[in-house]
Design a protein around this motif. Structure first.
Motif, PDB file in Angstrom:
ATOM      1  N   LYS A   1      -9.725   5.078  11.774  1.00  0.00           N
ATOM      2  CA  LYS A   1      -9.500   5.736  10.475  1.00  0.00           C
ATOM      3  C   LYS A   1      -8.262   5.163   9.797  1.00  0.00           C
ATOM      4  O   LYS A   1      -8.271   4.896   8.592  1.00  0.00           O
TER       5      LYS A   1
ATOM      6  N   GLY B   1      -7.777  10.671  -4.659  1.00  0.00           N
ATOM      7  CA  GLY B   1      -7.514   9.426  -3.950  1.00  0.00           C
ATOM      8  C   GLY B   1      -7.062   8.285  -4.837  1.00  0.00           C
ATOM      9  O   GLY B   1      -6.937   7.153  -4.375  1.00  0.00           O
ATOM     10  N   LYS B   2      -6.800   8.550  -6.119  1.00  0.00           N
ATOM     11  CA  LYS B   2      -6.332   7.507  -7.036  1.00  0.00           C
ATOM     12  C   LYS B   2      -4.836   7.265  -6.803  1.00  0.00           C
ATOM     13  O   LYS B   2      -4.047   8.209  -6.718  1.00  0.00           O
TER      14      LYS B   2
ATOM     15  N   LYS C   1      -8.755   1.674   8.422  1.00  0.00           N
ATOM     16  CA  LYS C   1      -9.529   1.732   7.176  1.00  0.00           C
ATOM     17  C   LYS C   1      -8.624   2.118   6.004  1.00  0.00           C
ATOM     18  O   LYS C   1      -8.711   1.523   4.922  1.00  0.00           O
ATOM     19  N   LEU C   2      -7.750   3.099   6.205  1.00  0.00           N
ATOM     20  CA  LEU C   2      -6.824   3.511   5.141  1.00  0.00           C
ATOM     21  C   LEU C   2      -5.823   2.415   4.810  1.00  0.00           C
ATOM     22  O   LEU C   2      -5.451   2.234   3.647  1.00  0.00           O
TER      23      LEU C   2
ATOM     24  N   LYS D   1      -6.409  -0.833   5.013  1.00  0.00           N
ATOM     25  CA  LYS D   1      -7.146  -1.807   4.191  1.00  0.00           C
ATOM     26  C   LYS D   1      -7.265  -1.328   2.749  1.00  0.00           C
ATOM     27  O   LYS D   1      -7.172  -2.117   1.814  1.00  0.00           O
ATOM     28  N   GLN D   2      -7.469  -0.027   2.581  1.00  0.00           N
ATOM     29  CA  GLN D   2      -7.688   0.520   1.245  1.00  0.00           C
ATOM     30  C   GLN D   2      -6.398   0.684   0.446  1.00  0.00           C
ATOM     31  O   GLN D   2      -6.360   0.334  -0.733  1.00  0.00           O
ATOM     32  N   TYR D   3      -5.347   1.220   1.071  1.00  0.00           N
ATOM     33  CA  TYR D   3      -4.140   1.590   0.327  1.00  0.00           C
ATOM     34  C   TYR D   3      -2.892   0.769   0.667  1.00  0.00           C
ATOM     35  O   TYR D   3      -1.872   0.899  -0.003  1.00  0.00           O
ATOM     36  N   ASN D   4      -2.953  -0.051   1.718  1.00  0.00           N
ATOM     37  CA  ASN D   4      -1.804  -0.867   2.122  1.00  0.00           C
ATOM     38  C   ASN D   4      -2.313  -2.226   2.626  1.00  0.00           C
ATOM     39  O   ASN D   4      -2.048  -2.621   3.757  1.00  0.00           O
ATOM     40  N   PRO D   5      -3.061  -2.954   1.760  1.00  0.00           N
ATOM     41  CA  PRO D   5      -3.689  -4.196   2.217  1.00  0.00           C
ATOM     42  C   PRO D   5      -2.687  -5.279   2.633  1.00  0.00           C
ATOM     43  O   PRO D   5      -3.028  -6.167   3.414  1.00  0.00           O
TER      44      PRO D   5
ATOM     45  N   LYS E   1      -7.177  15.311   1.023  1.00  0.00           N
ATOM     46  CA  LYS E   1      -7.740  15.404  -0.331  1.00  0.00           C
ATOM     47  C   LYS E   1      -8.196  16.826  -0.643  1.00  0.00           C
ATOM     48  O   LYS E   1      -7.971  17.333  -1.744  1.00  0.00           O
TER      49      LYS E   1
END
Length: 146
Positions: free
Chosen positions: A95, A119-120, A98-99, A101-105, A31
């Protein structure tokens, strides 16, 4: 002398063809770089040691001259979830989870997500066909380039 020149030629040839891409593994660094360089982020979710389509996509898309040429226009972030424990550190695994879960659930591999510097999510593409056609992936790439 001929051997020396030949060896030098081979060395230069190899160096000229090896184009290493700089993949970040930390979202914060990605980022920061994206904001600093006014670029978007390409996030690649892979299972490097078990996902056959991921391995094919890497060879057909990420290692292609066309991708390498365009890769300088985005910040690259690799999120690997290998089965083998020795490929990434336990900290990196946390890490990456976590990513995911956030971007590839959906936990779909391979998945590529385009993010803004903040991060959008801009766009995403999942899976890779056994036909090994990268057309859709290049369309995706064009959609996230500034």
């Amino acid at each position: 002398m001929k051997k020396l020149l030949f060896s030098l030629f081979i060395l230069i040839s190899i160096a000229g063809f090896s184009q290493d891409l700089k993949w970040e593994t930390d979202i914060t660094i990605a980022k920061d770089l994206a904001k600093e360089q006014n670029k978007n982020i390409l996030v690649y979710f892979t299972g490097s040691d078990w996902c056959a389509p991921c391995k094919q996509l890497k060879a057909d898309f990420f290692e292609s001259d066309k991708f390498i040429e365009k890769a300088e226009k985005v910040v690259l972030l690799m999120v690997d979830l290998p089965f083998r424990q020795d490929i990434i550190t336990p900290e990196q695994r946390k890490k990456n989870e976590k990513l995911i879960k956030q971007y590839n659930p959906e936990k779909s591999f391979p998945t590529i997500v385009g993010l803004s510097g903040s991060g959008k999510v801009i766009n995403s593409i999942s899976a890779y066909s056994s036909l090994r056609d990268t057309t859709g992936h290049f369309r995706f790439l064009e959609s996230i380039l500034k």
